[in-house]
Design a protein around this motif. Structure first.
Motif, PDB file in Angstrom:
ATOM      1  N   ILE A   1       0.860  -1.179   0.000  1.00 23.16           N
ATOM      2  CA  ILE A   1       0.000   0.000   0.000  1.00 23.16           C
ATOM      3  C   ILE A   1       0.899   1.233   0.000  1.00 23.16           C
ATOM      4  CG2 ILE A   1      -1.745   1.305   1.269  1.00 23.16           C
ATOM      5  CD1 ILE A   1      -2.589  -1.349   2.572  1.00 23.16           C
ATOM      6  N   PRO A   2       0.772   2.105  -0.993  1.00 21.67           N
ATOM      7  CA  PRO A   2       1.624   3.304  -1.004  1.00 21.67           C
ATOM      8  C   PRO A   2       1.216   4.289   0.090  1.00 21.67           C
ATOM      9  CG  PRO A   2       0.036   3.376  -2.809  1.00 21.67           C
ATOM     10  CD  PRO A   2      -0.104   2.022  -2.176  1.00 21.67           C
ATOM     11  N   VAL A   3       2.216   4.859   0.735  1.00 23.15           N
ATOM     12  CA  VAL A   3       2.011   5.923   1.724  1.00 23.15           C
ATOM     13  C   VAL A   3       3.028   7.016   1.420  1.00 23.15           C
ATOM     14  CG1 VAL A   3       1.014   4.509   3.568  1.00 23.15           C
ATOM     15  CG2 VAL A   3       3.497   4.656   3.341  1.00 23.15           C
ATOM     16  N   PRO A   4       2.853   8.231   1.938  1.00 21.05           N
ATOM     17  CA  PRO A   4       3.746   9.333   1.564  1.00 21.05           C
ATOM     18  C   PRO A   4       5.223   9.080   1.825  1.00 21.05           C
ATOM     19  CG  PRO A   4       1.779  10.200   2.630  1.00 21.05           C
ATOM     20  CD  PRO A   4       1.709   8.716   2.755  1.00 21.05           C
ATOM     21  N   TRP A   5       5.553   8.211   2.803  1.00 20.10           N
ATOM     22  CA  TRP A   5       6.964   7.952   3.129  1.00 20.10           C
ATOM     23  C   TRP A   5       7.470   6.640   2.538  1.00 20.10           C
ATOM     24  CZ3 TRP A   5       2.836   7.828   6.389  1.00 20.10           C
ATOM     25  CH2 TRP A   5       2.502   6.596   6.945  1.00 20.10           C
ATOM     26  N   GLY A   6       6.636   5.952   1.744  1.00 18.02           N
ATOM     27  CA  GLY A   6       7.081   4.687   1.159  1.00 18.02           C
ATOM     28  C   GLY A   6       5.923   3.744   0.930  1.00 18.02           C
ATOM     29  N   HIS A   7       5.898   2.638   1.650  1.00 19.50           N
ATOM     30  CA  HIS A   7       4.858   1.641   1.460  1.00 19.50           C
ATOM     31  C   HIS A   7       4.592   0.881   2.756  1.00 19.50           C
ATOM     32  CE1 HIS A   7       8.752  -0.325   0.410  1.00 19.50           C
ATOM     33  NE2 HIS A   7       8.321  -1.155   1.327  1.00 19.50           N
ATOM     34  N   LEU A   8       3.393   0.338   2.853  1.00 23.48           N
ATOM     35  CA  LEU A   8       3.030  -0.625   3.889  1.00 23.48           C
ATOM     36  C   LEU A   8       2.926  -1.985   3.227  1.00 23.48           C
ATOM     37  CD1 LEU A   8       0.105   1.275   5.663  1.00 23.48           C
ATOM     38  CD2 LEU A   8       2.481   1.138   6.439  1.00 23.48           C
ATOM     39  N   LYS A   9       3.490  -2.998   3.846  1.00 22.72           N
ATOM     40  CA  LYS A   9       3.432  -4.351   3.318  1.00 22.72           C
ATOM     41  C   LYS A   9       2.489  -5.195   4.158  1.00 22.72           C
ATOM     42  CE  LYS A   9       6.546  -4.015  -0.009  1.00 22.72           C
ATOM     43  NZ  LYS A   9       6.249  -4.271  -1.430  1.00 22.72           N
ATOM     44  N   GLY A  10       1.937  -6.221   3.543  1.00 20.81           N
ATOM     45  CA  GLY A  10       1.040  -7.094   4.271  1.00 20.81           C
ATOM     46  C   GLY A  10       0.847  -8.427   3.595  1.00 20.81           C
ATOM     47  N   LYS A  11       0.198  -9.332   4.310  1.00 19.31           N
ATOM     48  CA  LYS A  11      -0.097 -10.680   3.815  1.00 19.31           C
ATOM     49  C   LYS A  11      -1.613 -10.823   3.750  1.00 19.31           C
ATOM     50  CE  LYS A  11       2.461 -13.896   5.758  1.00 19.31           C
ATOM     51  NZ  LYS A  11       3.138 -14.733   6.789  1.00 19.31           N
ATOM     52  N   TRP A  12      -2.137 -10.944   2.526  1.00 22.65           N
ATOM     53  CA  TRP A  12      -3.589 -11.040   2.344  1.00 22.65           C
ATOM     54  C   TRP A  12      -3.950 -12.511   2.132  1.00 22.65           C
ATOM     55  CZ3 TRP A  12      -6.796  -6.514   0.425  1.00 22.65           C
ATOM     56  CH2 TRP A  12      -8.160  -6.841   0.396  1.00 22.65           C
ATOM     57  N   TYR A  13      -4.692 -13.059   3.118  1.00 26.43           N
ATOM     58  CA  TYR A  13      -5.154 -14.441   3.054  1.00 26.43           C
ATOM     59  C   TYR A  13      -6.576 -14.480   2.515  1.00 26.43           C
ATOM     60  CZ  TYR A  13      -1.393 -15.444   6.461  1.00 26.43           C
ATOM     61  OH  TYR A  13      -0.187 -15.559   7.114  1.00 26.43           O
ATOM     62  N   GLY A  14      -6.846 -15.428   1.634  1.00 31.32           N
ATOM     63  CA  GLY A  14      -8.216 -15.699   1.227  1.00 31.32           C
ATOM     64  C   GLY A  14      -8.779 -14.724   0.220  1.00 31.32           C
ATOM     65  N   THR A  15     -10.101 -14.673   0.174  1.00 30.38           N
ATOM     66  CA  THR A  15     -10.829 -13.951  -0.865  1.00 30.38           C
ATOM     67  C   THR A  15     -10.486 -12.465  -0.906  1.00 30.38           C
ATOM     68  OG1 THR A  15     -13.043 -13.399  -1.716  1.00 30.38           O
ATOM     69  CG2 THR A  15     -12.805 -13.601   0.677  1.00 30.38           C
ATOM     70  N   ARG A  16     -10.450 -11.942  -2.129  1.00 32.44           N
ATOM     71  CA  ARG A  16     -10.260 -10.511  -2.341  1.00 32.44           C
ATOM     72  C   ARG A  16     -11.573  -9.848  -2.742  1.00 32.44           C
ATOM     73  NH1 ARG A  16      -4.712  -9.266  -3.246  1.00 32.44           N
ATOM     74  NH2 ARG A  16      -5.425  -7.093  -3.339  1.00 32.44           N
ATOM     75  N   ASN A  17     -12.667 -10.605  -2.733  1.00 30.04           N
ATOM     76  CA  ASN A  17     -13.941 -10.107  -3.240  1.00 30.04           C
ATOM     77  C   ASN A  17     -14.739  -9.325  -2.209  1.00 30.04           C
ATOM     78  OD1 ASN A  17     -13.491 -11.311  -5.752  1.00 30.04           O
ATOM     79  ND2 ASN A  17     -14.345 -13.256  -5.054  1.00 30.04           N
ATOM     80  N   VAL A  18     -14.394  -9.466  -0.924  1.00 32.74           N
ATOM     81  CA  VAL A  18     -15.086  -8.738   0.126  1.00 32.74           C
ATOM     82  C   VAL A  18     -14.052  -8.089   1.034  1.00 32.74           C
ATOM     83  CG1 VAL A  18     -17.160 -10.175   0.114  1.00 32.74           C
ATOM     84  CG2 VAL A  18     -15.233 -10.808   1.565  1.00 32.74           C
ATOM     85  N   ARG A  19     -14.489  -7.089   1.762  1.00 37.24           N
ATOM     86  CA  ARG A  19     -13.578  -6.393   2.683  1.00 37.24           C
ATOM     87  C   ARG A  19     -13.039  -7.368   3.714  1.00 37.24           C
ATOM     88  NH1 ARG A  19     -15.068  -4.032   7.373  1.00 37.24           N
ATOM     89  NH2 ARG A  19     -17.262  -3.957   6.737  1.00 37.24           N
ATOM     90  N   PRO A  20     -11.730  -7.414   3.903  1.00 37.29           N
ATOM     91  CA  PRO A  20     -11.142  -8.385   4.823  1.00 37.29           C
ATOM     92  C   PRO A  20     -11.162  -7.887   6.264  1.00 37.29           C
ATOM     93  CG  PRO A  20      -9.391  -7.096   3.877  1.00 37.29           C
ATOM     94  CD  PRO A  20     -10.689  -6.606   3.241  1.00 37.29           C
ATOM     95  N   ILE A  21     -10.780  -8.751   7.167  1.00 37.06           N
ATOM     96  CA  ILE A  21     -10.451  -8.360   8.537  1.00 37.06           C
ATOM     97  C   ILE A  21      -8.987  -7.937   8.539  1.00 37.06           C
ATOM     98  CG2 ILE A  21     -10.197  -9.168  10.917  1.00 37.06           C
ATOM     99  CD1 ILE A  21     -12.415 -11.227  10.264  1.00 37.06           C
ATOM    100  N   LEU A  22      -8.689  -6.839   9.187  1.00 37.45           N
ATOM    101  CA  LEU A  22      -7.325  -6.324   9.242  1.00 37.45           C
ATOM    102  C   LEU A  22      -6.645  -6.833  10.508  1.00 37.45           C
ATOM    103  CD1 LEU A  22      -5.518  -4.353   7.593  1.00 37.45           C
ATOM    104  CD2 LEU A  22      -6.237  -2.558   9.176  1.00 37.45           C
ATOM    105  N   GLY A  23      -5.481  -7.458  10.346  1.00 35.41           N
ATOM    106  CA  GLY A  23      -4.703  -7.951  11.469  1.00 35.41           C
ATOM    107  C   GLY A  23      -3.555  -7.009  11.783  1.00 35.41           C
ATOM    108  N   LEU A  24      -3.468  -6.543  13.021  1.00 29.20           N
ATOM    109  CA  LEU A  24      -2.459  -5.562  13.411  1.00 29.20           C
ATOM    110  C   LEU A  24      -1.678  -6.080  14.614  1.00 29.20           C
ATOM    111  CD1 LEU A  24      -4.800  -2.471  13.047  1.00 29.20           C
ATOM    112  CD2 LEU A  24      -2.975  -3.133  11.475  1.00 29.20           C
ATOM    113  N   HIS A  25      -0.362  -6.034  14.517  1.00 30.50           N
ATOM    114  CA  HIS A  25       0.527  -6.689  15.468  1.00 30.50           C
ATOM    115  C   HIS A  25       0.992  -5.765  16.586  1.00 30.50           C
ATOM    116  CE1 HIS A  25       3.990  -4.522  13.855  1.00 30.50           C
ATOM    117  NE2 HIS A  25       3.525  -4.768  12.642  1.00 30.50           N
ATOM    118  N   GLY A  26       1.770  -6.325  17.497  1.00 35.44           N
ATOM    119  CA  GLY A  26       2.289  -5.587  18.633  1.00 35.44           C
ATOM    120  C   GLY A  26       3.612  -4.902  18.348  1.00 35.44           C
ATOM    121  N   TRP A  27       4.067  -4.165  19.338  1.00 34.29           N
ATOM    122  CA  TRP A  27       5.297  -3.368  19.245  1.00 34.29           C
ATOM    123  C   TRP A  27       6.502  -4.248  18.946  1.00 34.29           C
ATOM    124  CZ3 TRP A  27       8.930  -1.979  23.640  1.00 34.29           C
ATOM    125  CH2 TRP A  27       9.814  -0.945  23.272  1.00 34.29           C
ATOM    126  N   GLN A  28       7.216  -3.935  17.882  1.00 35.28           N
ATOM    127  CA  GLN A  28       8.420  -4.607  17.404  1.00 35.28           C
ATOM    128  C   GLN A  28       8.152  -6.026  16.898  1.00 35.28           C
ATOM    129  OE1 GLN A  28      12.350  -3.371  19.023  1.00 35.28           O
ATOM    130  NE2 GLN A  28      11.209  -2.885  20.890  1.00 35.28           N
TER     131      GLN A  28
END
Length: 341
Positions: free
Chosen positions: A51-78
């Protein structure tokens, strides 16, 4: 060998055949206990996304269907997106799951030198992700630091949240005014030191066993040794100076993150604004990171929300990674209730 691990670990997920009954606050589930050692693995395909952002990009792992809005998984510090490698295969298949690397973590871009990490910026980051995908709502599974950020986002924008799962840390931690001042002072003193180290040299490098030791002990034994590989997959890079060794590639400036500087009254007031579907799971072998009374007082207010659920499970701060079957039935029941299709 690390090279073999790097090529294959993202395809490997685990499940055990040993049975155990786990007791929760609201209901009981009898389910298979997952052990990472000598276990069979399940595979769930995913796609690396950017995902492009003003300072570069955000990376992620998308599991499963792309046809509906997914659940977003967000991790802990470090940590990084690998925090959900063992849980993702156990989630319902009718929705996708997008596990993100936050800025400075995993494969995502660091903030520019001269810019510090602030916890509130991770909250506004969610608005950027929503804008990029043109989502009007967001569903989240959040651990630790991100669970705090999910709490804050749910308080500021409850109308934008259709499902929030918090893991182990409920809210911004209560801090005295003295500690708030000391935190600012220490961060300001240390940030230039970390920037100078980044510019001058490669970080220290280690062999595989040393990497596991540093993560295991650095997490205060919260991440089991067998689970370390899931976080290390996105946390290390090969050393240019020492063949067969690797270094931690997360931004070292994360150690000087400016965490919330709220007084104890602010999270309590925030809790009053949260009216969206919300489940919180506390690991019983994890600390509260603050006086228990502050946690309990906020929890009491959260329970006034008719869409709030609270559970306790046996395990450490990283129970969702070490033993995901302990939290998966709770999460899946919640998903089927609020995102059934």
């Amino acid at each position: 060998m690390i090279s073999s691990f790097s090529n294959n670990v993202y395809k490997m997920h685990q499940r055990t055949q040993i049975m155990r009954t786990t007791t929760f606050i609201k209901r009981r589930f009898s389910s298979a206990h997952i052990t990472l050692k000598d276990s069979n693995y399940i595979t769930r395909e995913f796609e690396e996304i950017s995902i492009p952002v003003p300072w570069g990009h955000l990376k992620g792992k998308w599991y499963g269907t792309r046809n509906v809005r997914p659940i977003l998984g967000l991790h802990g510090w470090q940590d990084n997106a690998g925090s959900y490698d063992t849980l993702a295969p156990l989630l319902p298949n009718h929705l996708g799951f997008l596990s993100m690397d936050l800025p400075g973590h995993g494969h995502s871009s660091w903030l520019p030198l001269g810019i510090s990490y602030h916890s509130i910026d991770y909250v506004s980051l969610l608005l950027r992700v929503m804008d990029y995908f043109q989502w009007d709502k967001i569903s989240m599974i959040c651990h630790s630091m991100s669970s705090i950020n999910g709490f804050v986002f749910s308080a500021l924008f409850p109308e934008k949240v259709d499902m929030m799962v918090g893991l182990d840390v409920l809210k911004p931690l209560a801090r005295s005014s003295e500690k708030i001042v000391d935190n600012y002072k220490n961060c300001m003193n240390n940030i230039i030191l970390h920037e100078n180290r980044i510019i001058s040299s490669e970080p220290p490098s280690y062999d595989w066993d040393e990497l596991v030791d540093r993560l295991y002990y650095g997490s205060k034994k919260s991440v089991e040794r067998e689970a370390c590989k899931f976080l290390l997959k996105r946390a290390i890079r090969p050393s240019k100076d020492y063949p067969q060794k690797y270094y931690f590639a997360r931004d070292s400036r994360l150690k000087t993150t400016y965490f919330y500087s709220f007084s104890k009254e602010v999270p309590i007031e925030m809790a009053r604004y949260i009216n969206c579907p919300y489940v919180f799971i506390k690991a019983l072998q994890a600390p509260y990171y603050e006086s228990r009374q502050h946690f309990d007082k906020t929890l009491d207010i959260m329970k006034q929300n008719p869409h709030f659920e609270y559970y306790e499970v046996e395990g450490t701060h990283h129970v969702h990674l070490n033993d995901p079957i302990k939290v998966a039935p709770i999460i899946n029941s919640f998903i089927h209730k609020w995102r059934p299709s």
